[in-house]
Design an enzyme around this catalytic site. Structure first.
Site, PDB file in Angstrom:
ATOM      1  N   GLU A   1       0.949  -1.263  -0.002  1.00 53.43           N
ATOM      2  CA  GLU A   1      -0.090  -0.041  -0.212  1.00 53.43           C
ATOM      3  C   GLU A   1       0.821   1.174  -0.131  1.00 53.43           C
ATOM      4  O   GLU A   1       0.393   2.336   0.679  1.00 53.43           O
ATOM      5  CB  GLU A   1      -0.903  -0.012   1.301  1.00 53.43           C
ATOM      6  CG  GLU A   1      -2.014  -1.283   1.287  1.00 53.43           C
ATOM      7  CD  GLU A   1      -2.619  -1.393   2.409  1.00 53.43           C
ATOM      8  OE1 GLU A   1      -2.725  -0.532   3.535  1.00 53.43           O
ATOM      9  OE2 GLU A   1      -3.420  -2.373   2.639  1.00 53.43           O
TER      10      GLU A   1
ATOM     11  N   GLU B   1      -5.931 -10.985  -0.921  1.00 55.34           N
ATOM     12  CA  GLU B   1      -6.687 -10.922   0.260  1.00 55.34           C
ATOM     13  C   GLU B   1      -8.165 -10.858   0.014  1.00 55.34           C
ATOM     14  O   GLU B   1      -9.047  -9.917   0.375  1.00 55.34           O
ATOM     15  CB  GLU B   1      -6.283  -9.560   0.914  1.00 55.34           C
ATOM     16  CG  GLU B   1      -4.761  -9.141   1.121  1.00 55.34           C
ATOM     17  CD  GLU B   1      -4.619  -8.263   1.933  1.00 55.34           C
ATOM     18  OE1 GLU B   1      -5.379  -7.614   2.535  1.00 55.34           O
ATOM     19  OE2 GLU B   1      -3.124  -7.893   1.944  1.00 55.34           O
TER      20      GLU B   1
HETATM   21  O1  LIG Z   1      -9.217  -2.580   2.338  1.00 52.22           O
HETATM   22  C1  LIG Z   1      -8.488  -1.470   2.945  1.00 52.22           C
HETATM   23  C2  LIG Z   1      -8.895  -0.079   3.108  1.00 52.22           C
HETATM   24  C3  LIG Z   1      -8.213   0.724   3.683  1.00 52.22           C
HETATM   25  C4  LIG Z   1      -6.830   0.554   4.030  1.00 52.22           C
HETATM   26  C5  LIG Z   1      -6.483  -0.795   4.001  1.00 52.22           C
HETATM   27  C6  LIG Z   1      -7.150  -1.620   3.579  1.00 52.22           C
HETATM   28  C7  LIG Z   1      -6.760  -3.035   3.328  1.00 52.22           C
HETATM   29  N1  LIG Z   1      -5.654  -3.476   4.093  1.00 52.22           N
HETATM   30  C8  LIG Z   1      -5.376  -5.035   4.298  1.00 52.22           C
HETATM   31  C9  LIG Z   1      -6.365  -5.311   5.088  1.00 52.22           C
HETATM   32  C10 LIG Z   1      -6.197  -6.021   6.131  1.00 52.22           C
HETATM   33  C11 LIG Z   1      -4.908  -6.327   6.842  1.00 52.22           C
HETATM   34  O2  LIG Z   1      -4.971  -7.347   7.453  1.00 52.22           O
HETATM   35  C12 LIG Z   1      -3.968  -6.406   5.710  1.00 52.22           C
HETATM   36  O3  LIG Z   1      -2.681  -6.603   6.102  1.00 52.22           O
HETATM   37  C13 LIG Z   1      -3.990  -5.192   4.739  1.00 52.22           C
HETATM   38  O4  LIG Z   1      -3.153  -5.442   3.687  1.00 52.22           O
END
Ligand SMILES: Oc1ccccc1CN[C@@H]1C=C[C@@H](O)[C@H](O)[C@H]1O
Length: 331
Positions: free
Chosen positions: A133, A240
């Site tokens: 990210e 994910e």
């Molecule tokens: O969908 C999003 C919206 C805003 C910020 C982060 C995310 C997703 N971010 C993910 C989600 C859960 C965590 O456990 C993961 O490590 C991360 O990669």
């Protein structure tokens, strides 16, 4: 006959099927994990804050539990994640007086973390989300503001990949992100990965987090993202996957169960999405869900704290949902 009822076996000619797990779920969801998945990702246990909570204090116990479970059950492991703006302890960016450290100190700390973590799991982890990210969601902003960027500039990204490659030249190194199918963000991810490739930075793949919902992103946007990323000559991993039953801006909290309509829509959506993934099987090597069954999902607390969600193929009692049967259809 039973083989036909195992998700990863039905998908073996297309891609690996993975799940995010943790020390609790490898017990509470053990039979589903063993039966349906052949790839695992530690949901939180390999994040910076879990692995090195204070300088040189490495706490590997919970990550070891996931890796040992994977090894005993012949599952491959994706490492998540080495460099990220979230779940990274403050000590990484500060000196003992509380001031910000300089770029070289930060790179030394980054290298030490990456060396230590990658070396411990070298024989078990074949792919790493090296950077998570780093691209901004904000119009007109390329790289997301963070302490990494403040102190080291955009170079922190290539450094992470170079350190990871030096630590394990065999590991497949991924850039991982969400909202990856939104055209404006897709273009920035393409720009970043293209520039890394042009500088011969050792990056091998793009991770599409695929935190989607019942209505978005459109199949067309997903298709365009897959095609855009695949054109960069990198592998693609869906890293994910979950299908929230609520749209991103829907903050309703009245449901104690998903509606029948939600489950029908989710089944159709999972079917369509897997049809698309299968169409691009030459580019997609792995599809990982960010969990296993509806009794446990990070979406129970995001974006609305304490609101139940039902995003997976298996329900809260670990029974297959309509969505599971749609995805399992031969065609
Ligand atoms: O969908 C999003 C919206 C805003 C910020 C982060 C995310 C997703 N971010 C993910 C989600 C859960 C965590 O456990 C993961 O490590 C991360 O990669």
């Amino acid at each position: 006959k039973d083989n036909q009822m195992q998700l990863y076996k039905v998908m073996k000619d297309y891609f690996k099927i993975g799940a995010a797990v943790n020390p609790m779920t490898i017990k509470s969801q053990e039979s589903l994990i063993k039966k349906h998945f052949n790839s695992l990702t530690a949901e939180n246990e390999m994040k910076f804050s879990h692995i090195q909570p204070s300088e040189t204090n490495f706490t590997f116990d919970s990550a070891d539990q996931v890796v040992t479970f994977a090894e005993q059950n012949k599952k491959v492991v994706r490492g998540h994640t080495l460099v990220w703006h979230n779940q990274t302890p403050d000590w990484v960016f500060h000196d003992k007086d509380g001031g910000l450290i300089d770029r070289d100190t930060l790179f030394n700390r980054m290298k030490n973390h990456i060396d230590t973590v990658i070396n411990r799991y070298k024989d078990n982890i074949y792919a790493w989300d090296v950077v998570n990210e780093a691209v901004s969601d904000k119009d007109g902003e390329f790289i997301r503001p963070s302490k990494w960027l403040d102190i080291a500039g955009e170079k922190f990204i290539e450094k992470a990949f170079q350190f990871a490659h030096e630590a394990d030249p065999k590991a497949k190194l991924f850039y991982n992100d969400y909202n990856e199918s939104v055209p404006s963000k897709r273009e920035k991810i393409v720009r970043l990965v293209k520039s890394l490739k042009e500088k011969d930075v050792p990056i091998h793949g793009i991770g599409l987090q695929a935190h989607w919902n019942l209505h978005s992103p459109s199949l067309e946007h997903i298709k365009r993202a897959i095609e855009s990323y695949a054109s960069l000559d990198v592998q693609l991993h869906i890293t994910e996957l979950d299908l929230s039953v609520f749209d991103h801006h829907d903050s309703r909290t009245d449901l104690k169960q998903p509606t029948e309509q939600m489950m029908q829509l989710q089944a159709e959506r999972y079917y369509q999405i897997f049809q698309l993934f299968k169409e691009y099987k030459d580019y997609i090597d792995s599809v990982t869900f960010w969990g296993v069954a509806d009794d446990y999902t990070w979406l129970d607390n995001f974006p609305v704290r304490g609101r139940k969600n039902w995003p997976f193929l298996f329900d809260t009692n670990h029974q297959p949902k309509q969505a599971f049967w749609r995805v399992m259809e031969k065609n």
